[in-house]
Design a protein around this motif. Structure first.
Motif, short mmCIF file in Angstrom:
data_model
loop_
_atom_site.label_atom_id
_atom_site.label_comp_id
_atom_site.label_asym_id
_atom_site.label_seq_id
_atom_site.Cartn_x
_atom_site.Cartn_y
_atom_site.Cartn_z
N LEU A 20 0.87 -1.18 0.00
CA LEU A 20 0.00 0.00 0.00
C LEU A 20 0.90 1.22 0.00
CD1 LEU A 20 -2.85 1.30 0.30
CD2 LEU A 20 -2.51 1.16 2.78
N ARG A 21 0.73 2.08 -1.01
CA ARG A 21 1.63 3.22 -1.16
C ARG A 21 1.14 4.47 -0.44
NH1 ARG A 21 3.87 2.14 -7.07
NH2 ARG A 21 6.05 1.89 -6.42
N SER A 22 -0.09 4.88 -0.74
CA SER A 22 -0.54 6.18 -0.27
C SER A 22 -2.05 6.23 -0.26
CB SER A 22 0.00 7.29 -1.18
OG SER A 22 -0.52 7.16 -2.50
N VAL A 23 -2.57 7.29 0.36
CA VAL A 23 -4.00 7.54 0.41
C VAL A 23 -4.24 8.99 0.03
CG1 VAL A 23 -3.95 8.10 2.87
CG2 VAL A 23 -6.08 7.35 1.83
N GLY A 59 9.84 6.46 5.13
CA GLY A 59 10.15 5.31 4.30
C GLY A 59 10.50 5.70 2.87
N THR A 60 10.44 4.75 1.96
CA THR A 60 10.93 4.96 0.59
C THR A 60 9.85 5.37 -0.39
OG1 THR A 60 10.69 2.58 0.19
CG2 THR A 60 12.86 3.36 0.89
N GLU A 61 8.61 5.56 0.05
CA GLU A 61 7.57 6.05 -0.85
C GLU A 61 7.69 7.57 -1.01
OE1 GLU A 61 5.71 4.49 -2.78
OE2 GLU A 61 5.80 2.45 -1.96
N HIS A 62 7.51 8.04 -2.24
CA HIS A 62 7.58 9.47 -2.52
C HIS A 62 6.64 10.26 -1.61
CE1 HIS A 62 6.25 13.20 -4.57
NE2 HIS A 62 7.52 13.29 -4.92
N ASP A 111 0.92 13.22 -11.36
CA ASP A 111 1.01 13.21 -9.90
C ASP A 111 2.42 13.62 -9.52
OD1 ASP A 111 1.74 11.49 -7.31
OD2 ASP A 111 -0.42 11.80 -7.30
N ALA A 112 2.57 14.23 -8.35
CA ALA A 112 3.90 14.66 -7.92
C ALA A 112 4.86 13.49 -7.82
CB ALA A 112 3.81 15.38 -6.58
N GLY A 113 4.34 12.29 -7.55
CA GLY A 113 5.20 11.12 -7.42
C GLY A 113 5.53 10.44 -8.73
N GLY A 114 4.96 10.95 -9.84
CA GLY A 114 5.24 10.36 -11.14
C GLY A 114 4.77 8.93 -11.25
N GLY A 115 5.40 8.19 -12.16
CA GLY A 115 5.10 6.78 -12.32
C GLY A 115 4.15 6.50 -13.45
N TYR A 116 3.78 5.24 -13.55
CA TYR A 116 2.90 4.72 -14.60
C TYR A 116 1.82 3.91 -13.91
CZ TYR A 116 1.58 2.29 -18.96
OH TYR A 116 0.90 1.80 -20.05
N GLY A 117 0.57 4.15 -14.26
CA GLY A 117 -0.47 3.43 -13.54
C GLY A 117 -1.84 3.55 -14.17
N LEU A 118 -2.81 3.00 -13.46
CA LEU A 118 -4.22 3.07 -13.84
C LEU A 118 -5.03 3.29 -12.58
CD1 LEU A 118 -5.76 0.24 -12.85
CD2 LEU A 118 -4.54 -0.71 -14.78
N ALA A 119 -6.30 3.59 -12.77
CA ALA A 119 -7.21 3.72 -11.62
C ALA A 119 -8.49 2.97 -11.94
CB ALA A 119 -7.51 5.18 -11.31
N LEU A 120 -8.84 2.01 -11.10
CA LEU A 120 -10.10 1.28 -11.23
C LEU A 120 -11.08 1.80 -10.19
CD1 LEU A 120 -10.49 -1.12 -8.77
CD2 LEU A 120 -8.39 -1.87 -9.89
N ALA A 136 11.75 7.88 -7.03
CA ALA A 136 12.47 7.35 -5.87
C ALA A 136 12.78 8.47 -4.88
CB ALA A 136 13.77 6.69 -6.31
N VAL A 137 12.74 8.14 -3.60
CA VAL A 137 13.23 9.02 -2.55
C VAL A 137 14.05 8.17 -1.59
CG1 VAL A 137 11.33 10.69 -2.67
CG2 VAL A 137 11.12 8.70 -1.17
N SER A 138 15.00 8.79 -0.93
CA SER A 138 15.83 8.04 0.00
C SER A 138 15.11 7.88 1.33
CB SER A 138 17.16 8.75 0.22
OG SER A 138 16.95 10.05 0.74
N SER A 139 15.40 6.77 1.98
CA SER A 139 14.82 6.53 3.30
C SER A 139 15.35 7.55 4.29
CB SER A 139 15.16 5.12 3.77
OG SER A 139 14.72 4.91 5.08
#
Length: 332
Positions: A20-23, A59-62, A111-120, A136-139
């Motif tokens: 689970l990344r974010s809410v 942690g390591t999540e943006h 999104d500020a965190g970038g990436g590639y995705g979808l939303a269901l 990526a962000v450092s811990s």
């Protein structure tokens, strides 16, 4: 209803969730919420765009929290990690095949965190993002005494049909049921954490609360102490739950949404774990016996307000895809 009578949505999950990344929370005054989570709760603002704010933990999540403006409190959605963009594309094809509507087709995330995705969109209208290749962000794990959350521990969702929504998340997204709290709650995992999503049978769909994991029980207690120094007392806790064996202390943020500090969440051995049903008794709800009952205010905040989510923004292939929502009585 017998398990064999529950509808089979698919013969295999569409993807393998990694974490689970974010809410995302929609609130009337995102700046006030940002100030609370940044200055008091322990998160750090990593990016902002007008009245939208992204906040990270250590942690390591943006980011773990995305705050945006809305007319009323609502769950904007939550994001799971997949391994690669190809897994996102494969999931999209599988979701299309079984008739799960997409709010966003696979592609680069705005999104500020970038990436590639979808939303269901799930059968109660919640937006669920599946993403890969985020920034990526450092811990920043604290080595000292600072009480700072490590990550999102779990999100609890109120549902009007716990059996059907549990079936959706297990059959479609491949989550596993770790435990039940009678038939009132189900605790779902996607990795070794006892639960990252929990479902709570309720009068209407809504966000119940968001939990943030602290590094240790000492950091957990110091976090409570830090909030007390700001004049904010727990509305339930501290204590230790039965399901998940995690510590808990619940508060409300400036928007009236419930946030939780937790630590020491049970870790699951997939080969050895057996799902259990916990009775809903005070001594199992709080194994320490220290928390007392939750306040009336936090009970009301956990009930939330009816949240139809993105159900009006998509047209599912099956007209019965969405669960019919009851008309609430006496809800503002």
């Amino acid at each position: 209803m017998l398990y064999s009578q529950l509808p089979v949505l698919t013969d295999q999950p569409v993807c393998r969730l990694r974490s689970l990344r974010s809410v995302t929370l929609s609130v009337p005054d995102p700046l006030a919420s940002r100030d609370f989570y940044h200055e008091v709760w322990g998160l750090s603002t990593v990016d902002e765009d007008g009245d939208r704010f992204w906040l990270r933990a250590t942690g390591t999540e943006h980011h773990v929290l995305d705050l945006c403006r809305g007319d009323s409190n609502a769950l904007g959605g939550f994001s799971f990690a997949l391994g690669t963009p190809r897994e996102v594309d494969d999931a999209a094809r599988a979701l299309e095949r079984i008739g799960v509507p997409l709010l966003r087709e696979p592609g680069p995330l705005d999104d500020a965190g970038g990436g590639y995705g979808l939303a269901l969109v799930d059968p109660e209208g919640r937006t669920v993002e599946l993403s890969a290749d985020v920034h990526a962000v450092s811990s920043q794990e604290p080595s000292g005494r600072r009480a700072i959350p490590r990550k999102i521990a779990h999100v609890v969702l109120n549902t009007t049909d716990i059996e059907r929504i549990t079936a959706f998340y297990t059959q479609v997204l491949g989550m596993r049921v770790s435990d039940w709290s009678e038939r009132q709650m189900s605790f779902l995992r996607c990795n070794s954490e006892h639960h990252v999503i929990a479902l709570n049978q309720a009068a209407w769909p809504a966000l119940n609360h968001v939990a943030y994991e602290m590094t240790s029980i000492d950091h957990f207690m110091r976090g409570i102490g830090n909030l007390r120094s700001h004049g904010i007392s727990p509305q339930w806790g501290p204590g230790r739950h039965g399901p998940g064996d995690n510590t808990f202390s619940y508060f409300t943020d400036p928007a009236g949404l419930v946030c939780e500090y937790t630590s020491e969440v049970a870790q699951i051995d997939e080969d050895a774990w057996l799902c259990r049903t916990w009775r809903r008794t005070p001594e199992l709800s709080d194994q320490w016996g220290t928390a007392g009952p939750p306040t009336t205010a936090v009970r009301s905040a956990m009930a939330g307000i009816p949240d139809h989510g993105a159900s009006s923004l998509v047209t599912p292939r099956d007209p019965d895809y969405f669960i019919a929502l009851p008309e609430p009585v006496g809800v503002a």
